[in-house]
Write an enzyme that holds these catalytic residues in place. Structure first.
Site, mmCIF file in Angstrom:
data_model
loop_
_atom_site.group_PDB
_atom_site.id
_atom_site.type_symbol
_atom_site.label_atom_id
_atom_site.label_comp_id
_atom_site.label_asym_id
_atom_site.label_seq_id
_atom_site.Cartn_x
_atom_site.Cartn_y
_atom_site.Cartn_z
ATOM 1 N N SER A 1 0.841 -1.199 0.000
ATOM 2 C CA SER A 1 0.000 0.000 0.000
ATOM 3 C C SER A 1 0.874 1.246 0.000
ATOM 4 O O SER A 1 1.980 1.240 0.551
ATOM 5 C CB SER A 1 -0.852 -0.022 1.265
ATOM 6 O OG SER A 1 -1.417 1.240 1.514
ATOM 7 N N TYR B 1 -1.448 -0.847 10.987
ATOM 8 C CA TYR B 1 -1.678 -1.455 9.667
ATOM 9 C C TYR B 1 -0.541 -1.073 8.720
ATOM 10 O O TYR B 1 0.037 -1.925 8.037
ATOM 11 C CB TYR B 1 -3.037 -0.979 9.124
ATOM 12 C CG TYR B 1 -3.205 -1.153 7.640
ATOM 13 C CD1 TYR B 1 -3.477 -2.409 7.096
ATOM 14 C CD2 TYR B 1 -3.081 -0.077 6.757
ATOM 15 C CE1 TYR B 1 -3.613 -2.570 5.728
ATOM 16 C CE2 TYR B 1 -3.218 -0.237 5.393
ATOM 17 C CZ TYR B 1 -3.488 -1.486 4.881
ATOM 18 O OH TYR B 1 -3.610 -1.641 3.526
ATOM 19 N N LYS C 1 2.554 -3.386 6.727
ATOM 20 C CA LYS C 1 2.909 -3.381 5.298
ATOM 21 C C LYS C 1 4.409 -3.108 5.130
ATOM 22 O O LYS C 1 5.075 -3.728 4.295
ATOM 23 C CB LYS C 1 2.085 -2.341 4.526
ATOM 24 C CG LYS C 1 0.611 -2.686 4.392
ATOM 25 C CD LYS C 1 0.371 -3.927 3.536
ATOM 26 C CE LYS C 1 -1.087 -4.325 3.457
ATOM 27 N NZ LYS C 1 -1.324 -5.674 2.952
#
Ligand code: UD1
Length: 342
Positions: A127, A152, A156
């Protein structure tokens, strides 16, 4: 290698389902593993309906190493496209340990199986959140990882680093695709985003407000340093995004990679403010959207959009669909959901 066998983890999720369709359309053999923790079983039948292909499906959680390795042994996979992960920014702030454990353990299991079963490589669902708020826009792949904005985002960043280390050490190929903001749905209206509960993301909130499921959209802040004061993002149609995975796989199979580990931005290169998105939605669908401006949402960055040069030149990929098409497609999908009574 023709008709390679691809394992798609999380293949019934929003991006996974669209990617599975495009892979099959490009003659790849697809097997899906999905835990159904954030997806629906009926999506499998929908993918089969769109593609006319029966898809081998396993329902389990890939944090379970025993089940994962059994599945790898039973099959003869060439590559993995790894989507299966927890993805809510808000939830990750509440349950950081759960996010770290789930997203890292699942990737580690996949990497172990890639090594033990001697697969050729992995395409990873990353992302643009890995960049944080970049210093320069459009953001290109040389921009450093900033301090992660959420657990989050941190998962990643760590996952990318794990894949880089694994690829270099084991001499396997890895590609991370750094998505900007995926929106819209498949043209058939058979698959699309299925948010559970109150959506966090802008587009499902817009469509649910327009159809009357929500009272009105809250626009989070109008005091940013942007043309109209609302934050800017690079929205990308999910079918374009799905096709980037096909191109990444083609690159691996055609042995065009320049290094064992590579990473690419997947965006349109165009930034749109929240108010521009609302205007486009209202215009193309001829609807008045109920909305109000409220204060900023914590953790939101001001502006981000993609430099697309590397993906265009190296992946031979570019986005085809513009914002108006995304807004039309998102609305068509929401209306289909209404007809289904969901
Ligand atoms: C977030 C994540 C990104 C993730 C994406 C999709 C960050 C920095 N980004 O992106 O990694 O891939 O979700 O899950 O964590 N907005 C409103 N009202 C709403 C909802 C959103 O005004 O009800 C605004 C937001 O302030 C933002 C824009 O719409 O400016 C887009 O928000 P959203 O769809 O949630 O995506 P991001 O926060 O950009």
């Amino acid at each position: 290698m023709n008709k390679a066998n691809i394992l798609v983890t999380g293949g019934l999720g929003y991006i996974g389902s669209h990617t599975s369709v495009e892979l099959i359309n490009n003659s790849y053999n697809v097997t899906i593993i999905d835990s159904l923790i954030n997806s629906e079983k009926f999506i499998l039948e929908r993918i089969e309906k769109i593609t006319g292909k029966k898809i081998p499906f396993y329902e389990f959680d890939i944090t379970n190493y025993k089940k994962t390795s059994e599945c790898f042994k039973e099959n003869n996979f060439d590559f993995v496209i790894h989507f299966a992960a927890l993805k809510s920014v808000n939830e990750s702030v509440k349950y950081p340990d759960k996010y770290m454990k789930n997203n890292l353990d699942s990737l580690k299991n996949i990497l172990k199986c890639i090594e033990s079963q001697n697969l050729s490589g992995i395409v990873f669902s990353s992302s643009c959140t890995v960049y944080g708020q970049p210093d320069n826009l459009p953001v290109n792949e040389n921009s450093p990882f900033k301090k992660p904005e959420s657990p989050y985002a941190e998962t990643k960043q760590i996952c990318e680093k794990l894949i880089e280390k694994f690829s270099d050490e084991k001499r396997k190929h890895g590609i991370s695709l750094r998505y900007f903001n995926p929106v819209g749905a498949h043209n058939s209206s058979l698959i699309g985003e299925l948010p559970r509960g109150i959506p966090d993301n802008l587009i499902p909130y817009i469509t649910q407000s327009a159809i009357g499921k929500r009272k009105k959209l809250k626009v989070f802040g109008k005091d940013y340093n942007t043309s109209d004061g609302t934050p800017v993002r690079d929205y990308i149609h999910v079918v374009d995004l799905a096709n980037a995975h096909v191109q990444a796989l083609n690159r691996l199979i055609e042995k065009k990679s320049k290094k064992f580990y590579e990473f690419f931005n997947v965006g349109t290169g165009k930034g749109h403010s929240v108010l521009e998105v609302i205007k486009s939605f209202e215009k193309v669908n001829n609807i008045k959207l109920p909305y109000e401006i409220v204060s900023r949402r914590e953790g939101d960055i001001e502006k981000i959009y993609s430099d697309t040069n590397l993906s265009r030149n190296e992946l031979n990929w570019k986005a085809e669909r513009n914002l108006d098409e995304m807004m039309k497609s998102a609305w068509k999908w929401e209306k289909t959901l209404k007809d289904l009574g969901s």
